[in-house]
Design an enzyme around this catalytic site. Structure first.
Site, PDB file in Angstrom:
ATOM      1  N   CYS A 131      12.840 -27.954 -14.423  1.00  0.00           N
ATOM      2  CA  CYS A 131      12.850 -28.299 -12.996  1.00  0.00           C
ATOM      3  C   CYS A 131      11.523 -28.913 -12.563  1.00  0.00           C
ATOM      4  O   CYS A 131      10.537 -28.199 -12.363  1.00  0.00           O
ATOM      5  CB  CYS A 131      13.161 -27.052 -12.172  1.00  0.00           C
ATOM      6  SG  CYS A 131      13.122 -27.351 -10.392  1.00  0.00           S
ATOM      7  N   CYS A 134      10.222 -27.827  -9.151  1.00  0.00           N
ATOM      8  CA  CYS A 134       9.623 -26.485  -9.141  1.00  0.00           C
ATOM      9  C   CYS A 134       8.231 -26.496  -9.757  1.00  0.00           C
ATOM     10  O   CYS A 134       7.312 -25.859  -9.247  1.00  0.00           O
ATOM     11  CB  CYS A 134      10.466 -25.497  -9.942  1.00  0.00           C
ATOM     12  SG  CYS A 134      12.232 -25.660  -9.753  1.00  0.00           S
ATOM     13  N   ASP A 135       8.077 -27.187 -10.872  1.00  0.00           N
ATOM     14  CA  ASP A 135       6.888 -26.982 -11.696  1.00  0.00           C
ATOM     15  C   ASP A 135       5.970 -28.195 -11.832  1.00  0.00           C
ATOM     16  O   ASP A 135       4.884 -28.081 -12.411  1.00  0.00           O
ATOM     17  CB  ASP A 135       7.320 -26.521 -13.104  1.00  0.00           C
ATOM     18  CG  ASP A 135       8.086 -25.203 -13.049  1.00  0.00           C
ATOM     19  OD1 ASP A 135       7.766 -24.373 -12.168  1.00  0.00           O
ATOM     20  OD2 ASP A 135       9.011 -25.013 -13.848  1.00  0.00           O
TER      21      ASP A 135
END
Ligand code: NAP
Length: 307
Positions: A131, A134-135
């Site tokens: 993701c 997300c990261d």
């Protein structure tokens, strides 16, 4: 007989459980084998509102579960092995035990597809991610590898150029599955380099519990080499967890539930929440929002039936 059975314990399922429990519906949550869903595979979550310092994914999930339990939600570990949704009450086989339900919320999520390398599995959350939203933030000025040849891979690679100094997109074939517009956008981006006809053989370095590089192999020439990278993003698709509802809940060709508006599926009394229906946003906060919607709809449905 349960008023509400919630299938899945990620953000969507847990939020649905908080709302349903708080409405005194005593929901049962079937937590699934990957309890906690995708968030349980991440480390720091910095974009869930309300946590200015961020919060670890597993902690966020645990907090949600406790919150639901405080209002009376019950949790049972395991998977739904069989579902009968054609007549009321709905019947679900949970690891061999049959559960009856007036309403069902399907929040079983979509599992990220992984390459399947042992080193990949060990480094998830330590440089290996599925993701970018997300990261990606953790890879400022770093070198990043993205695996895949579809729209997701193009989107993630393009997004990651906001952070990384270089993105190497590795794809196993010469031709791309991605749409022309997404592929062209990635090709025009000076930070993105391409390695086609190339597969990943190994991700380093499990002994350091940190991604430091990957061994690649060109399928045409047979050449192998080590590529140093700091972040490793796998974008080879997702698999919605809907196999058990096949032929009962309407899905698209890939198995994602087709929404009938709001949180409704084609089966009255069965609602959807989160990634099992959403191939577009896939965020913790959108899944939570969807869980809330599904619980409110279940509550109204039960109320209309006089329960
Ligand atoms: P996808 O279109 O199925 O592409 C998956 C890619 O991963 C393919 O290139 C495939 O290679 C590769 N792959 C699969 N298994 C692999 C393995 N074991 N090792 C190496 N490579 C592997 O999946 P997606 O990109 O996630 O897209 C899914 C759907 O969502 C598509 O319909 C897409 O258009 C849509 N989507 C749209 C957008 C957007 O419009 N903004 C963004 C993301 C996704 P091969 O090509 O060799 O099979």
């Amino acid at each position: 007989m349960r008023n509400v059975v919630i299938i899945g314990s990620g953000c969507a399922g847990n939020t649905a459980a908080i709302y349903a429990a708080r409405a005194n519906l005593k929901p049962l949550v079937v937590s699934g084998h990957e309890a906690g869903g995708q968030l349980s595979l991440t480390t720091l979550v910095e974009n869930f509102p309300g946590f200015p310092e961020g919060i670890n994914g597993p902690d966020l999930i645990e907090n949600m579960r406790k919150q639901a339990q405080n209002f009376g939600a019950d949790y049972v570990h395991g998977n739904v092995l069989e579902a009968h949704l054609s007549k009321r009450p709905f019947r679900l086989n949970v690891e061999g035990d049959w559960v009856e339900a007036r309403t069902v919320i399907v929040a079983s999520g979509a599992a990220a597809r992984w390459l399947g390398l042992p080193s990949e599995q060990k480094l998830i959350g330590h440089g290996v991610s599925s993701c970018a939203t997300c990261d990606g933030f953790f890879y400022r000025e770093k070198k990043i590898m993205v695996i895949g040849g579809g729209d997701s891979a193009m989107e993630e690679a393009t997004f990651l150029t906001r952070f990384g100094r270089e993105v190497l997109l590795v794809h196993r074939r010469e031709e791309f599955r991605a749409s022309k517009i997404m592929l062209d956008r990635a090709r025009l981006n000076p930070k993105i380099k391409f390695a086609t006809n190339t597969v990943v053989e190994e991700i380093y370095d499990v002994s350091q519990n940190l991604v430091t590089g990957a061994r690649l192999r060109n399928l045409k020439t047979g050449q192998t080499w080590d590529e140093p990278v700091d972040g490793f993003f796998v974008a080879i698709g997702h698999i919605p967890n809907t196999a058990v509802f096949h032929g009962q809940i309407q899905t698209d060709d890939e198995g994602y539930i087709i929404s009938q508006g709001g949180a409704r599926t084609n089966v009255a009394g069965v609602f959807h929440a989160g990634d099992v229906q959403d191939r577009l946003y896939r965020q913790a906060v959108t899944a939570s929002g969807a869980g809330c919607m599904a619980a409110l709809e279940a509550e109204r449905y039960l109320e209309a039936e006089g329960h």
